[in-house]
Design an enzyme around this catalytic site. Sequence first.
Site, PDB file in Angstrom:
ATOM      1  N   SER A 178       0.800  -1.225   0.000  1.00  0.00           N
ATOM      2  CA  SER A 178       0.000   0.000   0.000  1.00  0.00           C
ATOM      3  C   SER A 178       0.830   1.272   0.000  1.00  0.00           C
ATOM      4  O   SER A 178       0.380   2.292  -0.497  1.00  0.00           O
ATOM      5  CB  SER A 178      -0.958  -0.006   1.190  1.00  0.00           C
ATOM      6  OG  SER A 178      -0.251  -0.149   2.405  1.00  0.00           O
ATOM      7  N   HIS A 206      -5.440  -2.926  -3.079  1.00  0.00           N
ATOM      8  CA  HIS A 206      -5.049  -2.006  -4.156  1.00  0.00           C
ATOM      9  C   HIS A 206      -4.978  -2.666  -5.527  1.00  0.00           C
ATOM     10  O   HIS A 206      -4.549  -2.043  -6.493  1.00  0.00           O
ATOM     11  CB  HIS A 206      -3.710  -1.343  -3.812  1.00  0.00           C
ATOM     12  CG  HIS A 206      -3.769  -0.595  -2.527  1.00  0.00           C
ATOM     13  ND1 HIS A 206      -4.264   0.686  -2.428  1.00  0.00           N
ATOM     14  CD2 HIS A 206      -3.450  -0.968  -1.259  1.00  0.00           C
ATOM     15  CE1 HIS A 206      -4.231   1.072  -1.160  1.00  0.00           C
ATOM     16  NE2 HIS A 206      -3.741   0.088  -0.435  1.00  0.00           N
ATOM     17  N   LYS A 237     -11.898   1.384  -2.131  1.00  0.00           N
ATOM     18  CA  LYS A 237     -10.802   1.956  -2.932  1.00  0.00           C
ATOM     19  C   LYS A 237     -11.250   1.985  -4.396  1.00  0.00           C
ATOM     20  O   LYS A 237     -12.109   2.776  -4.730  1.00  0.00           O
ATOM     21  CB  LYS A 237      -9.525   1.181  -2.644  1.00  0.00           C
ATOM     22  CG  LYS A 237      -9.085   1.504  -1.205  1.00  0.00           C
ATOM     23  CD  LYS A 237      -7.940   0.737  -0.649  1.00  0.00           C
ATOM     24  CE  LYS A 237      -7.671   1.255   0.769  1.00  0.00           C
ATOM     25  NZ  LYS A 237      -6.888   0.349   1.595  1.00  0.00           N
TER      26      LYS A 237
HETATM   27  C1  LIG Z   1      -6.868   0.164   3.029  1.00  0.00           C
HETATM   28  C2  LIG Z   1      -6.296  -1.157   3.330  1.00  0.00           C
HETATM   29  C3  LIG Z   1      -6.917  -2.037   4.216  1.00  0.00           C
HETATM   30  C4  LIG Z   1      -8.088  -1.628   5.063  1.00  0.00           C
HETATM   31  O1  LIG Z   1      -9.243  -1.527   4.318  1.00  0.00           O
HETATM   32  P1  LIG Z   1     -10.398  -0.563   4.831  1.00  0.00           P
HETATM   33  O2  LIG Z   1     -11.601  -1.003   4.089  1.00  0.00           O
HETATM   34  O3  LIG Z   1      -9.975   0.823   4.520  1.00  0.00           O
HETATM   35  O4  LIG Z   1     -10.523  -0.802   6.319  1.00  0.00           O
HETATM   36  C5  LIG Z   1      -6.397  -3.305   4.351  1.00  0.00           C
HETATM   37  N1  LIG Z   1      -5.295  -3.679   3.678  1.00  0.00           N
HETATM   38  C6  LIG Z   1      -4.651  -2.846   2.843  1.00  0.00           C
HETATM   39  C7  LIG Z   1      -3.444  -3.327   2.112  1.00  0.00           C
HETATM   40  C8  LIG Z   1      -5.122  -1.554   2.657  1.00  0.00           C
HETATM   41  O5  LIG Z   1      -4.475  -0.716   1.859  1.00  0.00           O
END
Ligand SMILES: *Cc1c(COP(=O)(O)O)cnc(C)c1O
Length: 384
Positions: A178, A206, A237
């Site tokens: 991330s 992602h 996302k």
């Molecule tokens: C954003 C993210 C999460 C958490 O997801 P949310 O729905 O925002 O709680 C988990 N793992 C990774 C790699 C992330 O980038």
Amino acid sequence: MPFVDLQKELDERAALGLLRQRYVLDSPQSPHIVVDGKPYLAFCSNDYLGLANHPRLISALQQGAAQYGVGAGAAHLVSGHSRAHHQLERQLAEFVGKPAALLFSTGYMANLGVVQALLGKGDTVFADKLNHASLNDAMLLSRAEVQRYRHNDIAQLAQLLEKTGSGRKLIITDAVFSMDGDLASIPGLLALCERHDAWLLVDDAHGFGVLGEQGRGSLAHFGVASPRILYMATLGKAAGVSGAFVAAEQIVIDTLVNHARSYVYTTAASPALSGALLGSLCLIEQGDALRSHVHDLIAQLRSGLQGMRWQLMPSTTAIQPLLVGDNQAAVALSGALRERGIWVAAIRPPTVPQGTARLRITLSAAHSAADVSRLIEALHELAR
Ligand SMILES: *Cc1c(COP(=O)(O)O)cnc(C)c1O
């Protein structure tokens, strides 16, 4: 009063350039945001396909609310599991090529739930050192033994697996890291799982919607499939809405329904969100033009910043971090861009390792080539 200690801790953070603060958006999420009444060109959301403010999804959410109301009113296991949730789970499973799927309210909760439900004392979790905080918290909460391996170091992981005896084994990894934007070697990790009878939890926060044919995610990108893979992706996302899901064999999903505490003991997300997400899934599937536009923007940014004082980290994804190093320097660069009307967040420890503070530039299908040019020009100006 313990408040004195709290103030001291915050002051120490501030002195190190590590104090975090929030900014209030007065606009929808998009490349053109309004913060405190001022317009900015932003490069920091994870809304990779520009769906967070898509008119079709806004009306899908409105329709969902009209049909199912705004609140689920109960946990999934009580009376909160609606037809909209159920239908979305089916479609998500099919989309990523797994027998079943389970919705969670957030990705953070999904990771906590999976690791805690499947592992306990006497088991071992193997984790990449650059994994997302939610995976790190999940492994600590599970009470399994924890073995962390150097970033993407398959050889070290193989040695750790070799030395591990009885108990269940689970390898956990971000698919797209991330804060770095690089990819895990999923085929290599899967081969190790097969050799050592382990599971692989792939966090595709992602990659889902962005990588692979029709945006089916990192497993499709690598062309791998296995019942050993527990696939997790988030829906806030690229999917532009909110929530997350885990896709796996039916028996794994049944286990999660029974044992994942972050699934059982929480109110189901609004069913209207599932309505919007069904729409989002259609847009993702038909989104080849959006994905190829993002790729053009990535190429434009990388070639535009070549040879500059700060270097982009090696990444082929929409996450293009610009390595600055020093915490204060990263904050200063982010501030200087902001003065020029450009919003890019500085990411500092402990989110990233010491000495690797960076600007985490993210690109979205909603950006234009002119937007990216503006960022390139501003960075060159500041580098002088
Ligand atoms: C954003 C993210 C999460 C958490 O997801 P949310 O729905 O925002 O709680 C988990 N793992 C990774 C790699 C992330 O980038």
